[in-house]
Write a protein that holds these residues in place. Structure first.
Motif, PDB file in Angstrom:
ATOM      1  N   ALA A   1       0.702  -1.499   0.037  1.00  0.00           N
ATOM      2  CA  ALA A   1       0.124   0.058   0.028  1.00  0.00           C
ATOM      3  C   ALA A   1       1.044   1.393  -0.069  1.00  0.00           C
ATOM      4  O   ALA A   1       0.762   2.288  -0.660  1.00  0.00           O
ATOM      5  CB  ALA A   1      -0.874  -0.099   1.093  1.00  0.00           C
ATOM      6  N   ARG A   2       1.934   1.214   0.701  1.00  0.00           N
ATOM      7  CA  ARG A   2       3.021   2.325   0.768  1.00  0.00           C
ATOM      8  C   ARG A   2       3.453   2.662  -0.408  1.00  0.00           C
ATOM      9  O   ARG A   2       3.582   3.739  -0.941  1.00  0.00           O
ATOM     10  CB  ARG A   2       3.890   2.188   1.812  1.00  0.00           C
ATOM     11  N   GLU A   3       3.903   1.702  -1.335  1.00  0.00           N
ATOM     12  CA  GLU A   3       4.643   1.494  -2.472  1.00  0.00           C
ATOM     13  C   GLU A   3       3.439   2.050  -3.830  1.00  0.00           C
ATOM     14  O   GLU A   3       3.825   3.011  -4.214  1.00  0.00           O
ATOM     15  CB  GLU A   3       5.013  -0.014  -3.018  1.00  0.00           C
ATOM     16  N   ARG A   4       2.238   1.571  -3.576  1.00  0.00           N
ATOM     17  CA  ARG A   4       1.258   2.083  -4.461  1.00  0.00           C
ATOM     18  C   ARG A   4       0.959   3.495  -4.204  1.00  0.00           C
ATOM     19  O   ARG A   4       0.517   4.260  -5.223  1.00  0.00           O
ATOM     20  CB  ARG A   4       0.066   1.261  -4.087  1.00  0.00           C
ATOM     21  N   GLY A   5       0.927   3.998  -2.863  1.00  0.00           N
ATOM     22  CA  GLY A   5       0.495   5.384  -2.665  1.00  0.00           C
ATOM     23  C   GLY A   5       1.888   6.277  -3.226  1.00  0.00           C
ATOM     24  O   GLY A   5       1.684   7.236  -3.800  1.00  0.00           O
ATOM     25  N   ALA A   6       3.108   5.693  -2.906  1.00  0.00           N
ATOM     26  CA  ALA A   6       4.249   6.656  -3.456  1.00  0.00           C
ATOM     27  C   ALA A   6       4.116   6.650  -4.856  1.00  0.00           C
ATOM     28  O   ALA A   6       4.480   7.644  -5.570  1.00  0.00           O
ATOM     29  CB  ALA A   6       5.455   5.925  -2.895  1.00  0.00           C
TER      30      ALA A   6
ATOM     31  N   THR B   1       1.455   6.454  -6.980  1.00  0.00           N
ATOM     32  CA  THR B   1       0.312   7.226  -7.391  1.00  0.00           C
ATOM     33  C   THR B   1       0.692   8.989  -7.208  1.00  0.00           C
ATOM     34  O   THR B   1       0.484   9.433  -8.071  1.00  0.00           O
ATOM     35  CB  THR B   1      -0.799   6.965  -6.566  1.00  0.00           C
ATOM     36  N   LEU B   2       1.328   9.075  -6.114  1.00  0.00           N
ATOM     37  CA  LEU B   2       1.962  10.549  -5.816  1.00  0.00           C
ATOM     38  C   LEU B   2       2.829  10.959  -6.822  1.00  0.00           C
ATOM     39  O   LEU B   2       2.641  12.095  -7.540  1.00  0.00           O
ATOM     40  CB  LEU B   2       2.486  10.809  -4.571  1.00  0.00           C
TER      41      LEU B   2
ATOM     42  N   LYS C   1       3.275   9.891 -10.062  1.00  0.00           N
ATOM     43  CA  LYS C   1       2.602   9.907 -11.334  1.00  0.00           C
ATOM     44  C   LYS C   1       2.221  11.372 -11.440  1.00  0.00           C
ATOM     45  O   LYS C   1       2.002  11.772 -12.412  1.00  0.00           O
ATOM     46  CB  LYS C   1       1.627   8.908 -11.466  1.00  0.00           C
ATOM     47  N   GLU C   2       1.728  11.704 -10.370  1.00  0.00           N
ATOM     48  CA  GLU C   2       1.203  13.162 -10.467  1.00  0.00           C
ATOM     49  C   GLU C   2       1.956  14.369 -10.466  1.00  0.00           C
ATOM     50  O   GLU C   2       2.061  15.483 -10.969  1.00  0.00           O
ATOM     51  CB  GLU C   2       0.170  13.383  -9.061  1.00  0.00           C
TER      52      GLU C   2
END
Length: 189
Positions: A81-86, A88-89, A91-92
């Motif tokens: 989840a931490r990796e996915r959140g990082a 996603t951020l 990519k923005e």
């Protein structure tokens, strides 16, 4: 007393003593049997308690193993989840980083305070992404890999093997080994 009477009396006493001894042996045997039955009952109770203990021990061990598996699964899920959140951020943020790179390229080497400020912001942002495990890659000169690169054009180039990346339009980014954004490239034909 006469000797016959004494003999008879002695025989009576002997018979009484023998009867008393026999009665004592019977009582003693009965007591031994009762003690043996009590021991057998205690042994059965101990075996029952040992079986219960083993059952509870097995249950505790299973519960401990289940908890350990749960803890490992949760640790792995949190990391994902931490990796996915990082990711996603990142990519923005990547388009802003691309624009900073364009601004630095347009400013060239004029040495103005504005250009130096833009370079500083770009390097700070790149360092922050690096601390989060996100790194850029520029594949110029590498062999084209469709999992890591996006070909936007193919052109014949003298001195370059077919399938080699000859120009990079946009850098790619990885989060550890996962490609967040493939590099946009021109491939030699």
């Amino acid at each position: 007393m006469a000797p016959i009477e004494e003999t008879e009396r002695a025989e009576e006493v002997a018979v009484e003593e023998t009867a008393a001894i026999s009665d004592a042996e019977v009582v003693e045997t009965a007591e031994e049997e009762q003690a043996a039955e009590a021991v057998e009952g205690d042994l059965a109770e101990l075996q029952k308690k040992a079986a219960e203990r083993d059952e509870y021990l097995a249950l505790a061990q299973r519960t401990q193993a289940d908890f350990e598996n749960y803890r490992k699964r949760m640790t792995r899920d949190v990391a994902i989840a931490r990796e996915r959140g990082a990711g996603t951020l990142a990519k923005e943020i990547l388009p802003a980083l691309d624009n900073l790179a364009r601004a630095v390229e347009a400013a060239g080497d004029d040495g103005s305070d504005f250009a130096n400020g833009v370079r500083l912001v770009q390097s700070e942002l790149t360092a922050a992404l690096g601390r989060a495990g996100i790194t850029g890659f520029d594949p110029k000169g590498e062999v084209f890999d469709p999992e890591q690169h996006e070909a936007i054009a193919q052109t014949p180039v003298d001195g370059a093997e077919s399938g080699t990346i000859v120009e990079v339009y946009q850098s790619g980014y990885r989060l550890n080994e996962t490609v967040l954004r493939p590099a946009k490239v021109v491939v030699a034909a």
